[in-house]
Design an enzyme around this catalytic site. Structure first.
Site, short mmCIF file in Angstrom:
data_model
loop_
_atom_site.label_atom_id
_atom_site.label_comp_id
_atom_site.label_asym_id
_atom_site.label_seq_id
_atom_site.Cartn_x
_atom_site.Cartn_y
_atom_site.Cartn_z
N HIS A 79 -8.73 39.43 31.33
CA HIS A 79 -8.44 39.81 32.71
C HIS A 79 -7.67 41.13 32.73
CE1 HIS A 79 -7.07 39.78 36.83
NE2 HIS A 79 -8.01 38.89 37.08
N ASN B 163 -9.24 31.87 40.40
CA ASN B 163 -8.11 32.25 39.54
C ASN B 163 -6.86 32.30 40.40
OD1 ASN B 163 -6.28 33.43 37.83
ND2 ASN B 163 -7.31 35.43 37.74
N SER C 241 -12.09 41.08 45.11
CA SER C 241 -12.08 40.93 46.58
C SER C 241 -13.30 40.19 47.11
CB SER C 241 -11.91 42.30 47.25
OG SER C 241 -10.67 42.88 46.87
N GLU D 247 -15.44 42.50 36.65
CA GLU D 247 -14.40 42.69 37.66
C GLU D 247 -13.95 44.15 37.67
OE1 GLU D 247 -12.36 38.70 38.56
OE2 GLU D 247 -11.22 39.71 37.02
N LYS E 81 -3.87 32.74 39.51
CA LYS E 81 -2.85 33.64 38.95
C LYS E 81 -1.47 32.97 38.98
CE LYS E 81 -5.69 37.44 40.55
NZ LYS E 81 -5.82 38.86 40.82
N GLU F 247 -5.32 42.15 34.49
CA GLU F 247 -3.85 42.02 34.60
C GLU F 247 -3.24 41.72 33.24
OE1 GLU F 247 -3.88 39.17 37.79
OE2 GLU F 247 -4.69 40.70 39.12
N GLY G 128 -7.90 42.59 44.16
CA GLY G 128 -6.72 42.48 45.02
C GLY G 128 -6.53 43.66 45.96
C1 PEP Z 1 -9.23 38.35 40.01
O1 PEP Z 1 -8.08 38.70 39.80
O2 PEP Z 1 -9.89 37.77 39.12
C2 PEP Z 1 -9.79 38.67 41.31
C3 PEP Z 1 -11.07 38.75 41.43
O3 PEP Z 1 -8.89 38.87 42.35
P1 PEP Z 1 -9.23 39.15 43.91
O4 PEP Z 1 -10.36 38.22 44.29
O5 PEP Z 1 -7.98 38.85 44.62
O6 PEP Z 1 -9.66 40.57 43.99
#
Ligand code: PEP
Length: 257
Positions: free
Chosen positions: A98, A10, A216, A170, A12, A100, A176
């Site tokens: 998601h 992703n 992460s 997630e 973003k 966000e 992040g």
């Molecule tokens: C995401 O936003 O789907 C995600 C997993 O981000 P990160 O790997 O940066 O934690």
């Protein structure tokens, strides 16, 4: 195991045009030579979808995902993209739910349920994200929190429609932040999600549903996460922006296939 192993990136709201095409080219050049045991999904920003989809069309184990779609088919919704448009561009997946989008764009259960229905109706598969914030994890109520996300936005689908869905767990506190869920925390939640799918639908459907971990995920922790029996792959944010890191994560998944 008959489940599809998937590593999805992703991107973003990152990368300008040149950067995006060079990242895609680097990944695709290597992906071409990789085994097809792992399905690779790239979710670039919307303006690059069509070109990156064309660039990847000869590699059967690479698919492209949009990061969002609207729930209406067309109309006066300035700035929005419909699932029909994605389908007309042969885009395979859309990421919905998601954290966000939930946080910054006020996407609640109801809106997400409508988006889920719109994507399925248009013939676009879904990567449905769920996961709890830190305070819910600290209160140890993450299972009921995630179950509500599934029940209110996803479980209205029929069994046939649900076959078009990949679930991504997630935990928000791991996105992040550099903090990863431990392999056993990931496994416990993935097993719980699979059990809920089995209860709502059938064991066969639950066994066939790919459940990805996101938060992460990076080359240094991917192998131990993927070693868990209900972790079928990863939804990767930050580490998908560097081709070497993303490719290493794919290789870790392929090794354990
Ligand atoms: C995401 O936003 O789907 C995600 C997993 O981000 P990160 O790997 O940066 O934690």
């Amino acid at each position: 195991m008959n489940r599809q192993l998937i590593v999805a990136g992703n991107w973003k709201m990152n990368k300008n045009l040149i950067e995006a095409f060079s990242l895609a080219s680097e990944i695709l050049a290597k992906a071409k030579k990789m085994s097809d045991k792992v399905q690779i999904v790239l979710a670039p920003p919307a303006p690059y979808l069509h070109t990156i989809n064309s660039m990847s069309k000869d590699i059967a184990h690479v698919n492209i995902a949009a990061q969002n779609c609207h729930f209406e088919t067309s109309g006066a919704y300035t700035g929005e993209i419909s699932a029909e448009m994605l389908h007309s561009m042969n885009i395979t997946y859309v990421i919905l739910g998601h954290s966000e989008r939930r946080k910054y764009f006020q996407e609640d259960h109801k809106i997400l349920a409508k988006k889920v229905s719109a994507a399925i109706k248009a013939g676009v598969k879904i990567i449905f994200c769920c996961g709890e914030p830190l305070e819910i994890r600290e209160a140890n109520t993450q299972e009921s929190f995630v179950l509500q996300q599934l029940e209110e936005s996803l479980f209205h689908l029929t069994e046939a429609e649900m076959k078009q869905v990949v679930v991504a767990y997630e935990p928000i506190w791991a996105i992040g932040t550099g903090k990863t869920a431990s392999p056993s925390q990931a496994q416990d939640m993935h097993q719980f999600i699979r059990k809920q799918i089995a209860t709502k639908y059938t064991t066969e459907l639950a066994d066939a549903c790919s459940i990805l971990y996101g938060g992460s995920c990076k080359p240094s922790n991917a192998a131990e996460l993927f070693a868990q029996k209900d972790v079928d792959g990863g939804l990767v944010g930050g580490a998908s922006l560097k081709s070497e890191d993303f490719l290493q994560i794919i290789q870790k998944r392929a090794k354990q296939a």
